[in-house]
Design a protein around this motif. Structure first.
Motif, PDB file in Angstrom:
ATOM      1  N   PRO A  18       0.796  -1.232   0.000  1.00  0.00           N
ATOM      2  CA  PRO A  18       0.000   0.000   0.000  1.00  0.00           C
ATOM      3  C   PRO A  18       0.826   1.279   0.000  1.00  0.00           C
ATOM      4  CG  PRO A  18      -0.983  -1.598   1.483  1.00  0.00           C
ATOM      5  CD  PRO A  18       0.337  -2.176   1.035  1.00  0.00           C
ATOM      6  N   GLU A  19       1.924   1.305   0.726  1.00  0.00           N
ATOM      7  CA  GLU A  19       2.758   2.516   0.761  1.00  0.00           C
ATOM      8  C   GLU A  19       3.395   2.785  -0.597  1.00  0.00           C
ATOM      9  OE1 GLU A  19       3.112  -0.031   3.071  1.00  0.00           O
ATOM     10  OE2 GLU A  19       1.886   0.983   4.579  1.00  0.00           O
ATOM     11  N   THR A  20       3.824   1.721  -1.259  1.00  0.00           N
ATOM     12  CA  THR A  20       4.424   1.879  -2.592  1.00  0.00           C
ATOM     13  C   THR A  20       3.366   2.318  -3.598  1.00  0.00           C
ATOM     14  OG1 THR A  20       6.086   0.220  -2.058  1.00  0.00           O
ATOM     15  CG2 THR A  20       5.766   0.724  -4.395  1.00  0.00           C
ATOM     16  N   ARG A  21       2.161   1.751  -3.507  1.00  0.00           N
ATOM     17  CA  ARG A  21       1.079   2.182  -4.402  1.00  0.00           C
ATOM     18  C   ARG A  21       0.812   3.673  -4.227  1.00  0.00           C
ATOM     19  NH1 ARG A  21      -1.288  -3.095  -2.943  1.00  0.00           N
ATOM     20  NH2 ARG A  21      -2.696  -2.062  -1.464  1.00  0.00           N
ATOM     21  N   ALA A  22       0.807   4.150  -2.994  1.00  0.00           N
ATOM     22  CA  ALA A  22       0.585   5.572  -2.730  1.00  0.00           C
ATOM     23  C   ALA A  22       1.714   6.417  -3.316  1.00  0.00           C
ATOM     24  CB  ALA A  22       0.454   5.823  -1.230  1.00  0.00           C
ATOM     25  N   ILE A  79      -8.928   6.187  -5.380  1.00  0.00           N
ATOM     26  CA  ILE A  79      -8.034   5.494  -6.317  1.00  0.00           C
ATOM     27  C   ILE A  79      -7.187   4.479  -5.562  1.00  0.00           C
ATOM     28  CG2 ILE A  79      -6.055   5.754  -7.874  1.00  0.00           C
ATOM     29  CD1 ILE A  79      -7.266   8.530  -8.635  1.00  0.00           C
ATOM     30  N   LEU A  80      -6.647   4.875  -4.425  1.00  0.00           N
ATOM     31  CA  LEU A  80      -5.839   3.942  -3.629  1.00  0.00           C
ATOM     32  C   LEU A  80      -6.676   2.757  -3.151  1.00  0.00           C
ATOM     33  CD1 LEU A  80      -3.610   6.402  -1.608  1.00  0.00           C
ATOM     34  CD2 LEU A  80      -2.891   4.843  -3.441  1.00  0.00           C
ATOM     35  N   LEU A  85      -8.133  -3.065  -3.937  1.00  0.00           N
ATOM     36  CA  LEU A  85      -9.075  -4.125  -4.315  1.00  0.00           C
ATOM     37  C   LEU A  85      -8.533  -4.929  -5.492  1.00  0.00           C
ATOM     38  CD1 LEU A  85     -12.485  -2.220  -4.082  1.00  0.00           C
ATOM     39  CD2 LEU A  85     -11.667  -4.033  -2.554  1.00  0.00           C
ATOM     40  N   LEU A  86      -8.051  -4.229  -6.508  1.00  0.00           N
ATOM     41  CA  LEU A  86      -7.521  -4.926  -7.678  1.00  0.00           C
ATOM     42  C   LEU A  86      -6.285  -5.737  -7.315  1.00  0.00           C
ATOM     43  CD1 LEU A  86      -7.665  -5.571 -10.670  1.00  0.00           C
ATOM     44  CD2 LEU A  86      -6.441  -3.427 -11.125  1.00  0.00           C
ATOM     45  N   ALA A  87      -5.419  -5.205  -6.485  1.00  0.00           N
ATOM     46  CA  ALA A  87      -4.213  -5.931  -6.068  1.00  0.00           C
ATOM     47  C   ALA A  87      -4.582  -7.248  -5.377  1.00  0.00           C
ATOM     48  CB  ALA A  87      -3.361  -5.064  -5.139  1.00  0.00           C
ATOM     49  N   ARG A  88      -5.696  -7.248  -4.630  1.00  0.00           N
ATOM     50  CA  ARG A  88      -6.157  -8.466  -3.955  1.00  0.00           C
ATOM     51  C   ARG A  88      -6.946  -9.380  -4.883  1.00  0.00           C
ATOM     52  NH1 ARG A  88      -7.142  -4.552  -0.143  1.00  0.00           N
ATOM     53  NH2 ARG A  88      -9.383  -4.536  -0.516  1.00  0.00           N
ATOM     54  N   GLY A  89      -7.214  -8.915  -6.102  1.00  0.00           N
ATOM     55  CA  GLY A  89      -7.968  -9.731  -7.050  1.00  0.00           C
ATOM     56  C   GLY A  89      -9.470  -9.621  -6.891  1.00  0.00           C
TER      57      GLY A  89
END
Length: 101
Positions: A18-22, A79-80, A85-89
């Motif tokens: 999550p931190e990298t996505r942000a 967006i985050l 959600l998408l990262a978890r599938g």
């Protein structure tokens, strides 16, 4: 589930937390006409592309029968959340949004 992101310059970040996505999303401050977005892709072929003006594009690169969708003026936190959600599938939760197709 495998997922990855492309930052604003196109570099790939595998399995971002999550931190990298942000941090990647915050890179939109450096977006220009040639590099306008960041994206998160899931192994299923679904991906979300986010643009500096709040445009979010939802598309499946492996399924031509699924038309792409757009949401406008999407806030950073939303967006985050959707990236997560998408990262978890959790495709179904993202798909339920009111995408303009």
């Amino acid at each position: 589930m495998s997922h990855f992101m492309h930052d604003v310059m196109g570099a790939t970040v595998d399995e971002p937390d999550p931190e990298t996505r942000a941090r990647v999303l915050d890179g939109l401050a450096e977006a220009d006409d040639e590099h306008p977005d960041v994206s998160l892709s899931h192994e299923s072929g679904w991906y979300l592309s986010a643009f500096r003006d709040g445009l979010l594009v939802w598309e499946n690169t492996e399924d031509g029968s699924a038309p792409p969708g757009e949401l406008r003026e999407v806030a950073r936190e939303e967006i985050l959340r959707l990236f997560g959600l998408l990262a978890r599938g959790d495709i179904a939760s993202v798909e339920r949004l009111p995408w303009r197709r």
